[in-house]
Every structure is written in C-alpha cells, then in structure tokens.
Enzyme design. Structure first.
Site, PDB file in Angstrom:
ATOM      1  N   ASN A  32       0.881  -1.165   0.000  1.00 37.31           N
ATOM      2  CA  ASN A  32       0.000   0.000   0.000  1.00 37.31           C
ATOM      3  C   ASN A  32       0.914   1.209   0.000  1.00 37.31           C
ATOM      4  OD1 ASN A  32      -1.793   2.043   0.484  1.00 37.31           O
ATOM      5  ND2 ASN A  32      -2.371   1.378   2.555  1.00 37.31           N
ATOM      6  N   GLY A  67       2.018   2.124  10.703  1.00 35.40           N
ATOM      7  CA  GLY A  67       3.023   3.182  10.603  1.00 35.40           C
ATOM      8  C   GLY A  67       3.680   3.536  11.922  1.00 35.40           C
ATOM      9  N   SER A  72       2.788  -2.368  10.250  1.00 34.33           N
ATOM     10  CA  SER A  72       4.219  -2.517  10.526  1.00 34.33           C
ATOM     11  C   SER A  72       4.777  -3.899  10.176  1.00 34.33           C
ATOM     12  CB  SER A  72       4.525  -2.161  11.984  1.00 34.33           C
ATOM     13  OG  SER A  72       4.146  -0.816  12.247  1.00 34.33           O
ATOM     14  N   GLU A 117      -7.154   4.960   7.259  1.00 38.43           N
ATOM     15  CA  GLU A 117      -6.858   6.371   6.978  1.00 38.43           C
ATOM     16  C   GLU A 117      -8.016   7.029   6.228  1.00 38.43           C
ATOM     17  OE1 GLU A 117      -3.007   5.638   5.197  1.00 38.43           O
ATOM     18  OE2 GLU A 117      -2.279   5.033   7.164  1.00 38.43           O
ATOM     19  N   HIS A 166      -9.663   1.518   4.074  1.00 42.54           N
ATOM     20  CA  HIS A 166      -8.449   1.658   4.892  1.00 42.54           C
ATOM     21  C   HIS A 166      -8.754   2.613   6.055  1.00 42.54           C
ATOM     22  CE1 HIS A 166      -4.432   2.724   6.175  1.00 42.54           C
ATOM     23  NE2 HIS A 166      -4.029   1.605   5.603  1.00 42.54           N
ATOM     24  N   GLU A 206      -6.142  -4.764  10.007  1.00 37.69           N
ATOM     25  CA  GLU A 206      -5.107  -3.775  10.300  1.00 37.69           C
ATOM     26  C   GLU A 206      -5.427  -3.035  11.591  1.00 37.69           C
ATOM     27  OE1 GLU A 206      -2.796  -2.716   6.479  1.00 37.69           O
ATOM     28  OE2 GLU A 206      -4.378  -1.267   6.767  1.00 37.69           O
ATOM     29  N   LYS A 212       0.236   4.264  -0.359  1.00 33.69           N
ATOM     30  CA  LYS A 212      -0.359   5.476   0.229  1.00 33.69           C
ATOM     31  C   LYS A 212      -0.064   6.695  -0.665  1.00 33.69           C
ATOM     32  CE  LYS A 212      -0.204   3.250   4.677  1.00 33.69           C
ATOM     33  NZ  LYS A 212      -0.250   3.378   6.124  1.00 33.69           N
TER      34      LYS A 212
HETATM   35  P1  PGA Z   1       2.496   0.147   7.638  1.00 33.03           P
HETATM   36  O1  PGA Z   1       1.060   0.424   6.926  1.00 33.03           O
HETATM   37  O2  PGA Z   1       2.987  -1.166   7.063  1.00 33.03           O
HETATM   38  O3  PGA Z   1       3.342   1.310   7.239  1.00 33.03           O
HETATM   39  O4  PGA Z   1       2.243   0.051   9.091  1.00 33.03           O
HETATM   40  C1  PGA Z   1       0.172  -0.607   6.663  1.00 33.03           C
HETATM   41  C2  PGA Z   1      -1.093  -0.068   6.044  1.00 33.03           C
HETATM   42  O5  PGA Z   1      -1.556   1.006   6.454  1.00 33.03           O
HETATM   43  O6  PGA Z   1      -1.653  -0.692   5.126  1.00 33.03           O
END
Ligand code: PGA
Length: 250
Positions: A10, A173, A213, A97, A95, A167, A12
């Site tokens: 992803n 993150g 992560s 976000e 997601h 998630e 982003k």
């Molecule tokens: P990350 O993000 O691996 O940077 O924690 C995962 C995601 O939001 O899909």
C-alpha cells in the site's frame, strides 16, 4: 485446498509517476515469486504508468480507493470501471486512513465493495480497531460489526474471491506490530464471522491479510499462522525490503 498467500504493498500518498516507474524497476527481480500473489496498490495518478511498468511480470496492480457511482458529476472521483479499464485488478476499500481522515463510513464502504465486485475488481476490505477499543476489550465486536456491515448484500461466492485485511490502527506506521498471537486471533475471528454469516466453505476460501508494521523481520512468523494469508504492507513496500517480505519463506 490451501489458500494462496497474497502480499500487497500500500504505497499510500507516496511516489510521483516517475518515482513509481523507477520503484517498479528496482523491485522487479526482488519480488519474483511462483507461490505468492504480489500486488502494488498505488496512487491513482501512478496507475497507468505502473500497469505499463509491471507488464510481463508477476505483479498485479491495485488502487487505493474508488467511488461507487458509475459515472457523472463527482468531481475528483474515480470509478470502478475506470480502474478496470486501466488494468487494475484489486482495490483497497475502507483503509483506516480513509475511514478516519475522509470520514468514510460502513454504509459508503458497503456500496464501494459491491460496486468493485460488479466491475470485476477484487476488493481488499480493511478493518481494524483503535488502541482504546482493544483496551476496552471490544476488538472482535467492532471488527465483526465492520465486516457484517461492509459485506451486507455480498454473496458467498463473491466473498470467496475477496481479500480482507486486518489492520489494527495502533500498529499502522508506528513500528508497533501486533504480536503473532494477537494478529492470528483476530484473523481467526474474522474467518469465524464469515463462517457464521455465510458458511464454512466461504470462510475457508476468503483470504485474510494482516497489516500494520509488517517488515522483513516479522513477515515469516506472521504469514505462518493458519489464518493469516499474507500481508498489506505500507512503509516497507516502498523499499527493497518488500522483496524479502514477498519471499518470506526463502
Ligand atoms: P504500515 O502500513 O505497514 O506502514 O504500518 C500498513 C497499512 O496502512 O496498510
């Protein structure tokens, strides 16, 4: 039949179109795999050049979002059929976000899931709890609510070919991965929820990823869990490390 693992990046809001093409070239040899489905979910503006850049490789392209209407006066939005026509196979829906920053709720996400499927795209439907919810002990209640609402009206056969990504928001993150036990427990719970709402065959078929992560150091242990069928990877998908995550078992 064993479920095939799926590792999706992803990206982003990272990578300009020219950076995206370079990243595809840099990762090309590293992400080769006969065993794992590999997907790059990329910003809308990168879709066309990335589809071109991964032609002839084992990589499929995904979008990070879409709108549920077919066409019309929705300034700034992109439809499922536009994605399909551009060569996109997968689309991330819901997601955290987008749920958080863009206030996408389960009614909207349910419409997006149904439209994606209708257009021939495979949704990667995300769910996950906040740290507060985990501490209150309502993680599984919350996730069952998300799954049931987002899949309302979706048939068993459609769910079978979908991907669900668990998630935990507190692990995204932050460098703070869920423990293998925590990740497996919720992924198993999601599969149980699918078995209750649909049937065992559907629960056995649907692929469930862990995300939050994921890195080259924890992928092998996470992906070895019986109910974890791969990962949705943010930060580490933008680096050579992504090849190690894809080839976690080598
Ligand atoms: P990350 O993000 O691996 O940077 O924690 C995962 C995601 O939001 O899909």
């Amino acid at each position: 039949m064993a479920r095939r693992k799926i590792v999706a990046g992803n990206w982003k809001m990272n990578m300009t179109p020219s950076e995206a093409v370079k990243l595809c070239a840099d990762l090309k040899e590293l992400v080769k795999s006969d065993e794992v489905d590999v997907v790059y979910c990329v910003p809308a503006i990168d879709i066309v050049p990335v589809v071109e850049a991964v032609k002839g490789t084992n990589v499929e392209v995904g979008a990070e979002n879409m709108y549920f209407e077919e066409k019309g006066a929705y300034t700034g939005e992109i439809s499922a059929s536009m994605l399909k026509d551009a060569g996109v196979k997968y689309v991330i829906i819901g997601h955290s976000e987008r749920r958080d920053y863009f206030k996408e709720d389960d009614v909207l996400l349910n419409r997006k899931v149904k439209k994606a499927i209708e257009a021939g795209l495979t949704p990667i439907l995300c769910c996950g709890e906040t740290l507060e919810q985990r501490e209150m002990g309502v993680t599984m209640d919350w996730i069952r609510l998300q799954i049931k609402s987002d899949l309302d009206g979706v048939t068993a056969d459609q769910v079978k070919s979908m991907v669900i990504a668990y998630e935990p928001i507190w692990a995204i993150g932050t460098g703070k991965t869920a423990t293998t036990e925590q990740a497996e427990e919720v992924c198993r719970g999601i599969r149980q929820c699918i078995a209750e709402v649909y049937d065992d065959a559907t629960a056995e078929a649907v692929r469930i990823q862990y995300g939050g992560s994921v890195n080259a150091g924890n992928a092998a242990e996470l992906f070895a869990q019986p109910d974890i069928d791969g990962g949705l990877v943010g930060g580490a998908s933008l680096k050579a490390e992504f090849g190690k995550i894809v080839n976690y078992n080598k």
